[in-house]
Design an enzyme around this catalytic site. Structure first.
Site, PDB file in Angstrom:
ATOM      1  N   GLY A 185       0.815  -1.219   0.000  1.00 37.24           N
ATOM      2  CA  GLY A 185       0.000   0.000   0.000  1.00 37.24           C
ATOM      3  C   GLY A 185       0.837   1.253   0.000  1.00 37.24           C
ATOM      4  O   GLY A 185       2.037   1.212  -0.273  1.00 37.24           O
ATOM      5  N   ASN A 186       0.185   2.381   0.283  1.00 39.64           N
ATOM      6  CA  ASN A 186       0.916   3.651   0.371  1.00 39.64           C
ATOM      7  C   ASN A 186       0.318   4.506   1.481  1.00 39.64           C
ATOM      8  O   ASN A 186      -0.685   4.136   2.085  1.00 39.64           O
ATOM      9  CB  ASN A 186       0.892   4.370  -0.982  1.00 39.64           C
ATOM     10  CG  ASN A 186      -0.522   4.727  -1.398  1.00 39.64           C
ATOM     11  OD1 ASN A 186      -1.151   5.578  -0.801  1.00 39.64           O
ATOM     12  ND2 ASN A 186      -1.023   4.031  -2.418  1.00 39.64           N
ATOM     13  N   ARG A 187       0.960   5.652   1.766  1.00 37.92           N
ATOM     14  CA  ARG A 187       0.605   6.432   2.947  1.00 37.92           C
ATOM     15  C   ARG A 187      -0.530   7.436   2.731  1.00 37.92           C
ATOM     16  O   ARG A 187      -0.843   8.217   3.614  1.00 37.92           O
ATOM     17  CB  ARG A 187       1.843   7.183   3.461  1.00 37.92           C
ATOM     18  CG  ARG A 187       2.884   6.278   4.100  1.00 37.92           C
ATOM     19  CD  ARG A 187       3.894   7.081   4.878  1.00 37.92           C
ATOM     20  NE  ARG A 187       4.708   7.924   4.044  1.00 37.92           N
ATOM     21  CZ  ARG A 187       4.655   9.253   4.022  1.00 37.92           C
ATOM     22  NH1 ARG A 187       3.815   9.908   4.795  1.00 37.92           N
ATOM     23  NH2 ARG A 187       5.443   9.954   3.219  1.00 37.92           N
ATOM     24  N   SER A 188      -1.168   7.420   1.569  1.00 39.07           N
ATOM     25  CA  SER A 188      -2.211   8.416   1.328  1.00 39.07           C
ATOM     26  C   SER A 188      -3.379   8.242   2.304  1.00 39.07           C
ATOM     27  O   SER A 188      -3.883   7.133   2.498  1.00 39.07           O
ATOM     28  CB  SER A 188      -2.720   8.282  -0.111  1.00 39.07           C
ATOM     29  OG  SER A 188      -3.799   9.160  -0.299  1.00 39.07           O
ATOM     30  N   ALA A 216      -3.984   7.836  -4.684  1.00 35.70           N
ATOM     31  CA  ALA A 216      -2.684   7.253  -4.997  1.00 35.70           C
ATOM     32  C   ALA A 216      -2.953   5.803  -5.401  1.00 35.70           C
ATOM     33  O   ALA A 216      -3.205   4.947  -4.550  1.00 35.70           O
ATOM     34  CB  ALA A 216      -1.772   7.336  -3.783  1.00 35.70           C
TER      35      ALA A 216
END
Ligand code: CTP
Length: 386
Positions: free
Chosen positions: A194-197, A261
């Site tokens: 995943g990502n930090r958005s 994102a």
């Protein structure tokens, strides 16, 4: 954000107007409380000033404040009569005469007073003039009588205020599709890439578009904060979900904003169960996902406006964002630097540059809600020119 004149008159329901004031402020409105002397027997003007976060000190021309909405809650039989007949004998009734724009009234009174022919005629006269009435509701009044006279609940009044404000907003009649958050691509039953958005920027855009009267659909990819009320929410946890829903909803949209994102790669294989730990290394193969914005760019219909976000790091970002704007076929790109911790990913503030084929405009560091205002101002200007 809209400016709302909140008139509070002298009924026991005035205490409920405190909650209404709080809800309006929470929605981002600039609330100017106008508390009548009779209301001050129940609640103080000071309470409302504090809830509306207004600076101390009375404005002598308070009644001449320009506003997007005049909301009177609770509205007594007496004030209803004054509004119907144009009597201006206190700050609220004076403001009502000076106000040009929509008016929403939440009557609250004893059921016998509400059903009196004089009150019926006053309510009818206001309706004919375009004033929107919400309630009163049926139930037990403070003095223990049953009937129609209770003020509508703050939530219901807030909903009515939203509808009135939307009906006058610059984006009324427009459909806006926004993606927000960050996709998570499953590795197995519990793990993901995943990502930090957090989704804050997309959510701020959705709230602002809604405030301007748009019909908003939000494609939500694992939001860390709650979505605003009054919009259609579609959960799109993975890049594949987001791709499917974006392509399904885009044909009807006048504006599409891809703020999410979206993962560029996903694990080639996702295990159905949890992979047990062992001592050997776990080698993953990642496969590319579809670039949703590029597909939307290819399929874009006439008159549709496409907005992309460029998450970049460092000085070369501007050049890369320019390149993405033309490669992905978008009309507007919002560049933000994701290498800084004070702005961008998972932060409350943002500092962006707006890029179109014709111009580039920096937007100073500000809360994401204010950046959303700048972005939608640009969108509105582009729709206007289109
Ligand atoms: N985007 C998309 N689908 C993807 C990846 C990105 O629709 N699979 C969209 C994003 O929502 C954003 C824009 O494309 O509006 C740019 O995203 P960004 O991550 O900055 O660019 P990438 O195309 O992923 O390029 P790179 O990772 O090389 O910077």
């Amino acid at each position: 954000m809209s400016r709302v004149l909140l008139g509070v008159t002298g009924g026991i329901a005035a205490y409920k107007a405190c909650e209404l004031c709080r809800l309006l402020v929470k929605e981002g409105h600039d609330v100017v409380p106008l508390v009548t002397p009779a209301a001050e027997r129940f609640v103080t003007a000071e309470t409302f000033r504090a809830l509306a976060r207004r600076p101390p000190g009375d404005d002598v021309y308070l009644h001449l404040t320009r506003a997007d909405l005049l909301l009177v809650a609770p509205c007594t039989a007496n004030t209803l009569a004054k509004l119907a007949h144009g009597i201006a004998d206190n700050v609220l009734t004076e403001a009502a005469l000076a106000h040009r724009g929509p008016t929403l009234v939440a009557p609250a009174m004893n059921p016998r007073m509400w059903s009196h022919p004089a009150t019926r005629a006053n309510a009818e006269a206001l309706r004919e003039r375009g004033v929107v009435l919400v309630g009163p509701d049926e139930g037990e009044t403070a003095e223990g009588e049953l009937g129609v006279g209770r003020m509508a609940e703050p939530d219901e009044i807030l909903g009515a205020a939203r509808n009135v404000l939307m009906g006058t907003g610059p984006l009324r009649g427009k459909r806006v599709l926004i993606s927000a958050g960050g996709t998570r691509e499953p590795l197995d039953a519990v793990r993901f890439v995943g990502n930090r958005s957090s989704g804050r920027m997309g959510i701020a855009l959705a709230a602002e578009a809604r405030r301007r009267g748009a019909e908003v659909t939000l494609l939500a990819a694992n939001l860390a904060v709650p979505a605003p009320a009054g919009i259609e929410l579609v959960e799109t946890p993975t890049a594949a979900d987001l791709e499917r829903e974006a392509l399904a909803h885009a044909p009807e949209a006048d504006v599409v904003v891809m703020a999410a994102a979206v993962a560029d790669y996903r694990p080639a294989e996702a295990l159905a169960a949890k992979r047990p730990k062992d001592t050997a290394a776990w080698t993953l193969e990642l496969e590319p996902t579809t670039d949703v914005l590029s597909v939307l760019g290819e399929r874009r219909r006439d008159g549709q406006l496409l907005v992309g976000f460029a998450a970049e790091t460092g000085a070369a970002g501007l050049e890369r964002a320019r390149e993405k704007l033309s490669r992905k076929g978008a009309d507007l790109f919002v560049l933000n630097d994701v290498s800084r911790t004070d702005i961008g990913f998972d932060a409350y503030e943002n500092e962006v540059t707006l890029l179109t084929a014709a111009a580039e405009r920096p937007v100073a560091k500000a809360p994401k809600e204010e950046v959303a205002v700048a972005i939608l101002d640009e969108v509105e200007a582009m729709i206007g020119n289109g």
